[in-house]
Design a protein around this motif. Structure first.
Motif, mmCIF file in Angstrom:
data_model
loop_
_atom_site.group_PDB
_atom_site.id
_atom_site.type_symbol
_atom_site.label_atom_id
_atom_site.label_comp_id
_atom_site.label_asym_id
_atom_site.label_seq_id
_atom_site.Cartn_x
_atom_site.Cartn_y
_atom_site.Cartn_z
ATOM 1 N N ASP A 101 -8.724 -2.256 -4.730
ATOM 2 C CA ASP A 101 -9.049 -2.289 -6.159
ATOM 3 C C ASP A 101 -7.838 -2.706 -6.982
ATOM 4 O OD1 ASP A 101 -11.589 -1.547 -5.557
ATOM 5 O OD2 ASP A 101 -11.242 0.610 -5.911
ATOM 6 N N GLN A 105 -9.486 1.351 0.038
ATOM 7 C CA GLN A 105 -10.310 1.001 -1.114
ATOM 8 C C GLN A 105 -9.488 0.998 -2.397
ATOM 9 O OE1 GLN A 105 -13.522 0.017 -0.995
ATOM 10 N NE2 GLN A 105 -13.390 -0.388 -3.209
ATOM 11 N N GLN A 106 -8.652 2.031 -2.523
ATOM 12 C CA GLN A 106 -7.813 2.083 -3.729
ATOM 13 C C GLN A 106 -6.829 0.905 -3.754
ATOM 14 O OE1 GLN A 106 -6.098 5.986 -3.270
ATOM 15 N NE2 GLN A 106 -7.751 6.981 -4.456
ATOM 16 N N PHE A 107 -6.241 0.569 -2.628
ATOM 17 C CA PHE A 107 -5.302 -0.562 -2.578
ATOM 18 C C PHE A 107 -6.003 -1.885 -2.898
ATOM 19 C CE2 PHE A 107 -3.280 -3.962 -0.057
ATOM 20 C CZ PHE A 107 -2.049 -4.014 -0.694
ATOM 21 N N ARG A 137 0.851 -1.196 0.000
ATOM 22 C CA ARG A 137 0.000 0.000 0.000
ATOM 23 C C ARG A 137 0.886 1.245 0.000
ATOM 24 N NH1 ARG A 137 -4.146 1.766 4.882
ATOM 25 N NH2 ARG A 137 -4.806 3.781 3.959
ATOM 26 N N GLU A 165 -2.291 6.209 -0.330
ATOM 27 C CA GLU A 165 -3.303 5.382 -0.981
ATOM 28 C C GLU A 165 -4.302 4.900 0.065
ATOM 29 O OE1 GLU A 165 -3.324 1.855 -4.376
ATOM 30 O OE2 GLU A 165 -1.799 1.848 -2.815
ATOM 31 N N SER A 166 -5.582 5.014 -0.269
ATOM 32 C CA SER A 166 -6.626 4.551 0.648
ATOM 33 C C SER A 166 -6.733 3.032 0.579
ATOM 34 C CB SER A 166 -7.963 5.197 0.314
ATOM 35 O OG SER A 166 -8.398 4.774 -0.963
#
Length: 218
Positions: free
Chosen positions: A218, A214-216, A207, A211-212
């Motif tokens: 995805d 959710q983004q990680f 991560r 980076e959030s």
């Protein structure tokens, strides 16, 4: 005195000199012959005749019978030679680790330091088949290995554990060159390598600082 008369006198002088030389040589040759004549005659008359073997004259019938006997003798000798045991080359026993390879009757020597620098592959140390092939080719180039039988045997020696077992499972005497060997090796380990690459890529996922979750994900 003109030139024509001078030329005639020179020719006459040369001819006289040639005659004198020829007469001198002939005189010396005759003296030599006369000097050695008595010795040659005495040697001829003193030759021991007991060493000379007299043979009675042969008739045509005797000559033909001798020829027939010689022919039969030659035939018998040929039969005896043909009955001799023929040497058959004993097939060389191939070790199990080389069974899939087609090797020549006379093998070239392996490099003296191959156990120390030869790259190894067992299929479980994270090294892919492609990387092993590349490392093996680098080894051949560095140590200037050019003989095909040496390259094939070194490749078989580089395999360990499960990789060696899978290699020995190939049909006997089915691999004749290094290119064919590399292709069969890569084909047999392609699925395994792809799975290992996926695991390695998953382990390398991290991560990023900004980076959030959710983004990680995805």
């Amino acid at each position: 005195m003109n030139l024509k008369e001078l030329y005639k006198q020179l020719r006459l002088l040369v001819w006289i000199i040639i005659q004198e030389v020829m007469f001198f040589l002939l005189h010396k040759i005759l003296l030599c012959i006369l000097y050695f004549k008595d010795e040659l005659i005495s040697y001829f008359y003193d030759f021991p005749l007991e060493n000379v073997v007299e043979r009675p004259p042969c008739t045509f019938k005797q000559l033909s019978s001798n020829a027939v006997e010689n022919h039969h003798t030659a035939k018998e000798e040929t039969k005896i030679e043909s009955n001799l045991p023929v040497h058959m080359p004993v097939p060389r026993k191939v070790p199990n680790r080389y069974k899939p390879l087609i090797l020549p009757p006379v093998l070239n020597p392996l490099p003296a330091n191959h156990p120390e620098y030869l790259p190894r592959f067992d299929g479980e140390n994270g090294i892919t088949a492609q990387k092993h092939i590349q490392a093996f080719e680098d080894y051949l180039n560095i140590f200037e290995v050019e003989d095909e039988d040496v390259s094939l045997r070194l490749f078989a020696l580089s395999l360990q554990s499960k990789a060696r077992t899978r290699f020995q499972a190939f049909p006997e005497a089915s691999i004749s060159n290094l290119q064919q060997c590399s292709k069969l090796f890569l084909d047999s380990w392609m699925i395994k390598d792809s799975f290992l690459l996926l695991i390695q890529e998953y382990d390398d996922l991290k991560r990023l600082p900004f980076e959030s979750v959710q983004q990680f994900s995805d």
